[in-house]
Design an enzyme around this catalytic site. Structure first.
Site, PDB file in Angstrom:
ATOM      1  N   ASP A 181      25.544 -45.760  -5.745  1.00 44.79           N
ATOM      2  CA  ASP A 181      26.245 -44.541  -5.336  1.00 44.79           C
ATOM      3  C   ASP A 181      25.892 -43.351  -6.237  1.00 44.79           C
ATOM      4  OD1 ASP A 181      27.871 -42.994  -3.773  1.00 44.79           O
ATOM      5  OD2 ASP A 181      29.768 -43.749  -4.595  1.00 44.79           O
ATOM      6  N   ARG A 213      21.143 -38.148  -8.346  1.00 41.12           N
ATOM      7  CA  ARG A 213      20.307 -37.911  -9.528  1.00 41.12           C
ATOM      8  C   ARG A 213      18.955 -38.605  -9.394  1.00 41.12           C
ATOM      9  NH1 ARG A 213      25.034 -40.164 -13.123  1.00 41.12           N
ATOM     10  NH2 ARG A 213      26.109 -39.258 -11.338  1.00 41.12           N
ATOM     11  N   LYS A 269      19.668 -31.330  -3.703  1.00 39.66           N
ATOM     12  CA  LYS A 269      19.970 -32.707  -3.282  1.00 39.66           C
ATOM     13  C   LYS A 269      20.198 -32.707  -1.779  1.00 39.66           C
ATOM     14  CE  LYS A 269      23.599 -36.275  -3.575  1.00 39.66           C
ATOM     15  NZ  LYS A 269      24.807 -36.771  -4.282  1.00 39.66           N
ATOM     16  N   ASP A 317      25.876 -40.074   2.546  1.00 33.06           N
ATOM     17  CA  ASP A 317      26.019 -40.920   1.360  1.00 33.06           C
ATOM     18  C   ASP A 317      27.134 -41.941   1.572  1.00 33.06           C
ATOM     19  OD1 ASP A 317      26.108 -42.079  -1.128  1.00 33.06           O
ATOM     20  OD2 ASP A 317      26.963 -40.317  -2.139  1.00 33.06           O
ATOM     21  N   ASP A 346      26.598 -34.172   1.853  1.00 29.34           N
ATOM     22  CA  ASP A 346      25.903 -34.492   0.602  1.00 29.34           C
ATOM     23  C   ASP A 346      24.475 -33.928   0.551  1.00 29.34           C
ATOM     24  OD1 ASP A 346      26.371 -35.558  -1.883  1.00 29.34           O
ATOM     25  OD2 ASP A 346      25.656 -37.567  -1.383  1.00 29.34           O
ATOM     26  N   LYS A 374      31.136 -46.888  -0.703  1.00 25.70           N
ATOM     27  CA  LYS A 374      32.338 -46.093  -0.965  1.00 25.70           C
ATOM     28  C   LYS A 374      33.517 -46.653  -0.172  1.00 25.70           C
ATOM     29  CE  LYS A 374      30.027 -41.628  -1.729  1.00 25.70           C
ATOM     30  NZ  LYS A 374      30.520 -41.354  -3.079  1.00 25.70           N
TER      31      LYS A 374
HETATM   32  N1  BES Z   1      27.910 -37.452  -3.374  1.00 29.52           N
HETATM   33  C1  BES Z   1      28.650 -38.094  -4.400  1.00 29.52           C
HETATM   34  C2  BES Z   1      29.507 -37.135  -5.200  1.00 29.52           C
HETATM   35  C3  BES Z   1      30.754 -36.614  -4.533  1.00 29.52           C
HETATM   36  C4  BES Z   1      31.789 -37.469  -4.219  1.00 29.52           C
HETATM   37  C5  BES Z   1      30.896 -35.284  -4.296  1.00 29.52           C
HETATM   38  C6  BES Z   1      32.936 -36.980  -3.637  1.00 29.52           C
HETATM   39  C7  BES Z   1      32.042 -34.781  -3.718  1.00 29.52           C
HETATM   40  C8  BES Z   1      33.063 -35.639  -3.375  1.00 29.52           C
HETATM   41  C9  BES Z   1      27.706 -38.785  -5.374  1.00 29.52           C
HETATM   42  O1  BES Z   1      26.546 -39.288  -4.831  1.00 29.52           O
HETATM   43  C10 BES Z   1      28.452 -39.912  -5.992  1.00 29.52           C
HETATM   44  O2  BES Z   1      28.786 -40.811  -5.287  1.00 29.52           O
HETATM   45  N2  BES Z   1      28.706 -39.799  -7.282  1.00 29.52           N
HETATM   46  C11 BES Z   1      29.399 -40.807  -8.006  1.00 29.52           C
HETATM   47  C12 BES Z   1      28.681 -41.004  -9.314  1.00 29.52           C
HETATM   48  C13 BES Z   1      29.100 -42.219 -10.060  1.00 29.52           C
HETATM   49  C14 BES Z   1      28.732 -43.473  -9.311  1.00 29.52           C
HETATM   50  C15 BES Z   1      28.430 -42.183 -11.407  1.00 29.52           C
HETATM   51  C16 BES Z   1      30.821 -40.322  -8.240  1.00 29.52           C
HETATM   52  O3  BES Z   1      31.042 -39.133  -8.460  1.00 29.52           O
HETATM   53  O4  BES Z   1      31.719 -41.159  -8.168  1.00 29.52           O
HETATM   54 ZN    ZN Z   2      25.861 -38.421  -3.124  1.00 32.65          ZN
HETATM   55 MN    MN Z   3      26.828 -41.253  -4.095  1.00 31.22          MN
END
Ligand code: BES
Ligand code: ZN
Ligand code: MN
Length: 494
Positions: A345, A349, A263, A268, A286, A275
């Site tokens: 967000d 995936r 990835k 992000d 990210d 966020k």
């Molecule tokens: N890059 C983030 C995941 C992340 C967040 C990793 C904080 C480390 C610290 C990812 O793209 C994301 O935002 N994931 C969401 C998924 C959700 C919307 C299903 C998450 O983990 O909140």
């Molecule tokens: Zn992300």
């Molecule tokens: Mn995200």
């Protein structure tokens, strides 16, 4: 930056200590009785003997006990680096201890150091020398590119004393591996305004010029031609358009290819599902998965490992904008499956959906994806262990073993059928988010939907391990490069 140490291995002789200004003694409790065989200078030998007779806490992993000893040649710094006790005396302890020692040597401005360890009296233990070398390079890492007045430690020549014949070779391997991890860290530590998808392209192309790696780049036009609407949708809100990058390494004739897919979200923001602002800046990390893959490909090619590997970097920037994708949108990924965008967000995936599909088109017969995919993995496993979701237990065992060699921890989560159900959409084939419940698993299983049926696949979630909040052992605050070393060790097992 890796270059503060110049390492070589040397036999264990009294002469090896001549002219050194520092000695690091790597010690686990069981090995302590063998210290006299290390032929330390008399002052050092006496100091160690006296200290060990009176203290028992020197063996704690990573604990440093320092002495400054007057000798004929001037002051000598002696550091005892604790490496554990009992059956706990693993190479990873030495790696961690060496990480601590690296910073102590830099701090003391050492120029000529000797590393000695009783365990290296054993000619069969060369891999401990490798672990110490890895630890020195990784623990001594610094990132001060943006400091106007950078304080570089002086270059320090290190002799690593060993009776193992393979030590010299293994120390060279360690340097290549550690350089790759530091390469990954540099990419991660650089902010989003510096590392864009195009900068990832340039890094890959530069590598392709130097090393036997065939690099292919898909820009937004080619992505469109290939139907990769999922990665395009993620990148739509950014001025920095997405890129899919492939690096092919052929080191094993016509053996089947294994793909590492990373990835590469260079920043992000969350997109329209933006966020909260606290710590949003951390999301410059990210793209760690993609950086891991690039770093690993670099070491694999430099080492000339006998394996066939394809690295895929799925790079995009996730930004809110008038053109950005919206919650509720439905997009069709390259494999034909449609995705209902619940949250913009949950973008990782989506870029990986097209990434793993592309890896299959390039002929991969096994797929491993690596991603800072969820915050949920931090809740589940903390900040020391990465999560695995997979469809093949043998591949998971291989990964965990590679992780053990790398000193990186993994824990497999079950591919639960109810989590597979949870990502089904009413209006499309899949939902890109099923909310908080089983977040690591639903995220992983989503990606698995885009891998060709029947192929072994494993997903690694490094959401909790990509960045360290404090300097400790081989980790230096900031990007850890977690995953790079595991992928290199895995490639060595293919
Ligand atoms: N890059 C983030 C995941 C992340 C967040 C990793 C904080 C480390 C610290 C990812 O793209 C994301 O935002 N994931 C969401 C998924 C959700 C919307 C299903 C998450 O983990 O909140
Ligand atoms: Zn992300
Ligand atoms: Mn995200």
């Amino acid at each position: 930056m890796l270059n503060q140490f110049e390492l070589c291995s040397a036999p264990i002789t009294a002469a090896a200590y001549e002219k050194c200004d520092s000695i690091v003694l790597f010690l686990c409790k069981e090995c302590a009785p063998a210290v006299p065989q290390l032929e330390l200078p008399v002052e050092a030998a006496k100091a160690v003997e006296a200290y060990l007779a009176a203290h028992d806490d020197v063996y704690d992993v990573g604990a440093l006990t320092s002495f400054v000893l007057p000798t004929k040649g001037g002051l000598l710094q002696l550091i005892i680096a604790g490496c554990g006790e009992g059956s706990d005396c693993k190479p990873n302890n030495f790696r961690k201890a060496a990480g601590e020692a690296a910073r102590a040597l830099h701090k003391a401005k050492a120029r000529q150091a000797v590393c000695a360890a009783p365990i290296l009296l054993n000619p069969q233990r060369g891999f401990y020398a490798q672990a110490i070398a890895e630890g020195l390079f990784l623990g001594g890492y610094t990132f001060n590119r943006f400091k106007s007045e950078a304080k570089e430690a002086p270059l320090c020549a290190v002799k690593l004393l060993s009776s193992a014949e393979d030590s010299a070779k293994l120390v060279e391997v360690a340097e290549i591996e550690a350089e790759a991890v530091c390469f990954t860290r540099d990419l991660v530590n650089n902010p989003g305004n510096v590392v864009t998808p195009q900068v990832m392209v340039e890094a890959a192309l530069a590598m392709g010029k130097e090393l036997p790696l065939e690099v292919t780049v898909l820009d937004e036009v080619l992505l469109k031609d290939r139907g990769m609407e999922a990665i395009l949708a993620v990148g739509r809100g950014s001025e920095n358009p997405p890129r899919m990058i492939a690096l092919q390494y052929n080191g094993a004739g016509d053996a089947p290819y294994t793909a590492f897919v990373g990835k590469g979200v260079t920043f992000d923001s969350g997109g329209i599902s933006i966020k909260p602002d606290d710590n949003m800046g951390e999301m410059k990390d990210d793209m760690t998965g993609a950086a891991d893959v690039l770093g690993a490909m670099r070491a694999i090619a430099r080492l000339g490992l006998p394996c066939n590997v394809i690295g895929v970097l799925a790079c995009a920037e996730n930004m809110p904008d008038g053109r950005a994708q919206r919650p509720g949108d439905i997009v069709r990924a390259a494999n034909g499956k449609t995705i209902e965008v619940v949250s913009t967000d949950a973008e990782g995936r989506m870029v990986l959906a097209d990434g793993v599909w592309y890896a299959c088109r390039l002929g991969a017969k096994k797929v491993i994806d690596i991603a800072t995919l969820t915050g949920a993995v931090i809740i589940a496993l903390g900040n020391e262990t990465s999560g695995i979701v997979a469809n093949n237990d043998e591949l998971v065992e291989q990964l965990k073993l590679a992780g053990k060699y790398a000193g990186e921890n993994y824990w497999q989560l079950p591919a639960l059928p109810e989590c597979r159900e949870a990502i089904k959409s009413d209006v499309a084939d899949l939902l890109n988010s099923a909310g908080r419940a089983g977040g690591v698993i639903t995220g992983g299983l989503f990606i698995g939907e885009f891998v060709d049926k029947g192929l072994p696949w494993a997903h690694i979630d490094i959401g909790g391990t990509s960045t360290a909040t404090k300097t400790e052992g081989v980790k230096v605050k900031g990007g850890t490069g977690f995953g790079t070393l595991t992928l290199i060790k895995l490639a060595g097992m293919l």
